[in-house]
Design a protein around this motif. Structure first.
Motif, PDB file in Angstrom:
ATOM      1  N   ILE A 177       5.289 -12.181   0.943  1.00  0.00           N
ATOM      2  CA  ILE A 177       4.414 -12.334  -0.215  1.00  0.00           C
ATOM      3  C   ILE A 177       4.464 -11.065  -1.056  1.00  0.00           C
ATOM      4  O   ILE A 177       4.316  -9.958  -0.538  1.00  0.00           O
ATOM      5  N   ASP A 178       4.662 -11.250  -2.346  1.00  0.00           N
ATOM      6  CA  ASP A 178       4.692 -10.133  -3.295  1.00  0.00           C
ATOM      7  C   ASP A 178       3.564 -10.341  -4.304  1.00  0.00           C
ATOM      8  O   ASP A 178       3.621 -11.242  -5.137  1.00  0.00           O
ATOM      9  N   ILE A 179       2.520  -9.516  -4.207  1.00  0.00           N
ATOM     10  CA  ILE A 179       1.386  -9.603  -5.123  1.00  0.00           C
ATOM     11  C   ILE A 179       1.551  -8.510  -6.173  1.00  0.00           C
ATOM     12  O   ILE A 179       1.495  -7.322  -5.869  1.00  0.00           O
ATOM     13  N   GLY A 180       1.760  -8.932  -7.402  1.00  0.00           N
ATOM     14  CA  GLY A 180       2.146  -8.006  -8.459  1.00  0.00           C
ATOM     15  C   GLY A 180       3.655  -7.955  -8.539  1.00  0.00           C
ATOM     16  O   GLY A 180       4.278  -6.890  -8.531  1.00  0.00           O
ATOM     17  N   SER A 181       4.263  -9.145  -8.625  1.00  0.00           N
ATOM     18  CA  SER A 181       5.726  -9.264  -8.585  1.00  0.00           C
ATOM     19  C   SER A 181       6.429  -8.668  -9.791  1.00  0.00           C
ATOM     20  O   SER A 181       7.594  -8.329  -9.718  1.00  0.00           O
ATOM     21  N   ASP A 227      -8.860 -11.226   7.033  1.00  0.00           N
ATOM     22  CA  ASP A 227      -8.737 -12.233   8.100  1.00  0.00           C
ATOM     23  C   ASP A 227      -7.272 -12.599   8.337  1.00  0.00           C
ATOM     24  O   ASP A 227      -6.822 -12.705   9.485  1.00  0.00           O
ATOM     25  N   LEU A 228      -6.531 -12.799   7.252  1.00  0.00           N
ATOM     26  CA  LEU A 228      -5.106 -13.123   7.360  1.00  0.00           C
ATOM     27  C   LEU A 228      -4.346 -11.994   8.044  1.00  0.00           C
ATOM     28  O   LEU A 228      -3.518 -12.223   8.925  1.00  0.00           O
ATOM     29  N   LEU A 229      -4.618 -10.765   7.624  1.00  0.00           N
ATOM     30  CA  LEU A 229      -3.910  -9.613   8.160  1.00  0.00           C
ATOM     31  C   LEU A 229      -4.229  -9.412   9.642  1.00  0.00           C
ATOM     32  O   LEU A 229      -3.357  -9.036  10.433  1.00  0.00           O
ATOM     33  N   SER A 230      -5.466  -9.670  10.020  1.00  0.00           N
ATOM     34  CA  SER A 230      -5.864  -9.515  11.420  1.00  0.00           C
ATOM     35  C   SER A 230      -5.144 -10.502  12.322  1.00  0.00           C
ATOM     36  O   SER A 230      -4.778 -10.174  13.455  1.00  0.00           O
ATOM     37  N   VAL A 231      -4.928 -11.712  11.836  1.00  0.00           N
ATOM     38  CA  VAL A 231      -4.308 -12.758  12.646  1.00  0.00           C
ATOM     39  C   VAL A 231      -2.794 -12.598  12.710  1.00  0.00           C
ATOM     40  O   VAL A 231      -2.192 -12.636  13.794  1.00  0.00           O
ATOM     41  N   TYR A 232      -2.141 -12.405  11.538  1.00  0.00           N
ATOM     42  CA  TYR A 232      -0.672 -12.462  11.487  1.00  0.00           C
ATOM     43  C   TYR A 232       0.001 -11.105  11.512  1.00  0.00           C
ATOM     44  O   TYR A 232       1.205 -11.016  11.774  1.00  0.00           O
ATOM     45  N   LYS A 233      -0.733 -10.037  11.240  1.00  0.00           N
ATOM     46  CA  LYS A 233      -0.229  -8.668  11.314  1.00  0.00           C
ATOM     47  C   LYS A 233       1.103  -8.462  10.585  1.00  0.00           C
ATOM     48  O   LYS A 233       2.070  -7.916  11.150  1.00  0.00           O
ATOM     49  N   PRO A 234       1.201  -8.861   9.331  1.00  0.00           N
ATOM     50  CA  PRO A 234       2.434  -8.564   8.584  1.00  0.00           C
ATOM     51  C   PRO A 234       2.517  -7.077   8.272  1.00  0.00           C
ATOM     52  O   PRO A 234       1.494  -6.383   8.222  1.00  0.00           O
ATOM     53  N   VAL A 235       3.717  -6.580   8.054  1.00  0.00           N
ATOM     54  CA  VAL A 235       3.870  -5.243   7.494  1.00  0.00           C
ATOM     55  C   VAL A 235       3.272  -5.261   6.081  1.00  0.00           C
ATOM     56  O   VAL A 235       3.461  -6.222   5.327  1.00  0.00           O
ATOM     57  N   ILE A 236       2.526  -4.210   5.741  1.00  0.00           N
ATOM     58  CA  ILE A 236       1.891  -4.116   4.420  1.00  0.00           C
ATOM     59  C   ILE A 236       2.506  -2.956   3.652  1.00  0.00           C
ATOM     60  O   ILE A 236       2.572  -1.825   4.155  1.00  0.00           O
ATOM     61  N   VAL A 237       2.949  -3.226   2.436  1.00  0.00           N
ATOM     62  CA  VAL A 237       3.330  -2.164   1.507  1.00  0.00           C
ATOM     63  C   VAL A 237       2.345  -2.224   0.347  1.00  0.00           C
ATOM     64  O   VAL A 237       2.111  -3.289  -0.228  1.00  0.00           O
ATOM     65  N   ALA A 238       1.720  -1.093   0.036  1.00  0.00           N
ATOM     66  CA  ALA A 238       0.732  -1.045  -1.040  1.00  0.00           C
ATOM     67  C   ALA A 238       0.896   0.261  -1.805  1.00  0.00           C
ATOM     68  O   ALA A 238       1.758   1.087  -1.491  1.00  0.00           O
ATOM     69  N   GLU A 239       0.054   0.417  -2.823  1.00  0.00           N
ATOM     70  CA  GLU A 239       0.055   1.648  -3.617  1.00  0.00           C
ATOM     71  C   GLU A 239      -1.270   2.380  -3.456  1.00  0.00           C
ATOM     72  O   GLU A 239      -2.333   1.750  -3.414  1.00  0.00           O
ATOM     73  N   ASP A 282       2.139 -24.546   7.127  1.00  0.00           N
ATOM     74  CA  ASP A 282       3.254 -24.713   8.060  1.00  0.00           C
ATOM     75  C   ASP A 282       4.141 -23.472   8.140  1.00  0.00           C
ATOM     76  O   ASP A 282       4.980 -23.367   9.041  1.00  0.00           O
ATOM     77  N   ARG A 283       3.977 -22.531   7.216  1.00  0.00           N
ATOM     78  CA  ARG A 283       4.815 -21.318   7.213  1.00  0.00           C
ATOM     79  C   ARG A 283       4.060 -20.065   7.666  1.00  0.00           C
ATOM     80  O   ARG A 283       4.661 -19.004   7.815  1.00  0.00           O
ATOM     81  N   LEU A 284       2.754 -20.171   7.862  1.00  0.00           N
ATOM     82  CA  LEU A 284       1.965 -18.975   8.137  1.00  0.00           C
ATOM     83  C   LEU A 284       2.365 -18.265   9.430  1.00  0.00           C
ATOM     84  O   LEU A 284       2.225 -17.037   9.526  1.00  0.00           O
ATOM     85  N   ASN A 285       2.880 -19.002  10.398  1.00  0.00           N
ATOM     86  CA  ASN A 285       3.284 -18.341  11.646  1.00  0.00           C
ATOM     87  C   ASN A 285       4.519 -17.461  11.457  1.00  0.00           C
ATOM     88  O   ASN A 285       4.892 -16.699  12.353  1.00  0.00           O
ATOM     89  N   LYS A 286       5.152 -17.539  10.277  1.00  0.00           N
ATOM     90  CA  LYS A 286       6.315 -16.699   9.946  1.00  0.00           C
ATOM     91  C   LYS A 286       5.956 -15.611   8.927  1.00  0.00           C
ATOM     92  O   LYS A 286       6.846 -14.962   8.360  1.00  0.00           O
ATOM     93  N   PHE A 287       4.658 -15.415   8.674  1.00  0.00           N
ATOM     94  CA  PHE A 287       4.207 -14.444   7.684  1.00  0.00           C
ATOM     95  C   PHE A 287       4.436 -13.028   8.224  1.00  0.00           C
ATOM     96  O   PHE A 287       3.736 -12.566   9.112  1.00  0.00           O
ATOM     97  N   SER A 288       5.440 -12.319   7.676  1.00  0.00           N
ATOM     98  CA  SER A 288       5.855 -11.045   8.255  1.00  0.00           C
ATOM     99  C   SER A 288       5.685  -9.831   7.343  1.00  0.00           C
ATOM    100  O   SER A 288       5.722  -8.694   7.819  1.00  0.00           O
ATOM    101  N   PHE A 289       5.507 -10.051   6.022  1.00  0.00           N
ATOM    102  CA  PHE A 289       5.568  -8.914   5.101  1.00  0.00           C
ATOM    103  C   PHE A 289       4.790  -9.249   3.835  1.00  0.00           C
ATOM    104  O   PHE A 289       4.896 -10.353   3.303  1.00  0.00           O
TER     105      PHE A 289
END
Length: 276
Positions: free
Chosen positions: A70-74, A204-216, A179-186
């Motif tokens: 997921i890219d927020i601010g693409s 809540d999402l981050l706690s469950v799926y633990k994707p790598v987070i890139v932020a500013e 159906d794709r949330l179990n593959k949420f990685s980044f």
């Protein structure tokens, strides 16, 4: 000299006059991927994007074939495309941007490189609840900017005439892509200082799926806001590092204490890895 003056005039006009700008399709030869096309925006205030093998290698550390990213601010897709290329055609890259002008370019980049990427562009803002905002920019070309509940905003004086919709990301994903949330990685977040609010809204999402987070960590933010950004991420169980650029060879510095994030007065990238 004439070329310089012409470019200078174009930049001055872009700061004052709103208009549509075309794209130029550039091609880059990337390791393991061959020729990749990218639609660069010919807005005089936009910096042309160059895709490199080193950039792809950076994202490959965290993204594998078939992942949901997921890219927020693409913006026009300068990070969305590399993320999508790493996730491959069986994966999915959701690219969110509320700016209608850059979104049109993002759509064009989503349509390129068939069989190598799967980008879904989304012209929405991410917010705590469903609501509407104004998109405001400091220049008429709308190269950058941010959402605001009112037309008066620190982002600038140029206001897009129609309101922008905001959605809660967790509800959006559960409704459309469960159906794709179990593959949420980044997830990458770049929202002109609003990053920590988005992270709070998706905790809540981050706690469950633990994707790598890139932020500013936004340069103009107060030290208190930077410390809050650190705390919000650290409490979710992440180790936080500064990194210089989206490049496998770029300088990386682990932030060992919360006050380390205040050492930089400029805007910096942070990469957050879930603790094992």
């Amino acid at each position: 000299m004439f070329k310089y003056l012409k470019a200078s005039f174009a930049r001055k006009k872009a700061r004052r006059v709103t208009q549509e700008y075309p794209v130029q399709i550039d091609r880059f030869n990337l390791d393991g991927l061959g020729t990749i096309e990218f639609a660069n925006w010919l807005n005089p205030l936009a910096t042309p994007v160059t895709l490199t093998s080193e950039m792809i290698a950076f994202f490959k550390k965290y993204i594998k074939e078939g992942d949901l990213v997921i890219d927020i601010g693409s913006h026009i897709g300068d990070t969305t495309v590399p993320m999508a290329l790493c996730a491959g055609p069986s994966g999915m890259a959701l690219g969110f941007d509320p700016n209608p002008y850059v979104y049109r370019i993002l759509e064009q980049n989503a349509a390129l490189n068939a069989g190598k990427q799967n980008i879904v562009p989304v012209n929405l803002a991410i917010s705590k609840e469903e609501e509407e905002f104004y998109f405001v920019s400091s220049e008429a070309a709308f190269t950058n900017g941010g959402i605001s509940p009112t037309k008066e905003s620190s982002h600038g004086k140029f206001v897009y005439p129609e309101k922008i919709k905001g959605v809660n990301l967790k509800k959006f994903l559960e409704a459309k892509y469960s159906d794709r949330l179990n593959k949420f990685s980044f997830i990458k977040i770049d929202t002109e200082g609003y990053d920590k609010e988005i992270i709070k809204s998706i905790s809540d999402l981050l706690s469950v799926y633990k994707p790598v987070i890139v932020a500013e960590s936004f340069g103009d933010a107060s030290d208190e806001a930077k410390l809050e950004l650190f705390d919000v991420i650290a409490k979710l169980g992440y180790e936080i590092s500064y990194f210089e650029d989206f490049d496998i060879n770029a300088d990386v510095q682990k932030l060992n204490t919360r006050t380390d994030i205040t050492k930089w007065k400029k805007t910096i990238n942070i990469c957050c890895i879930p603790k094992k």
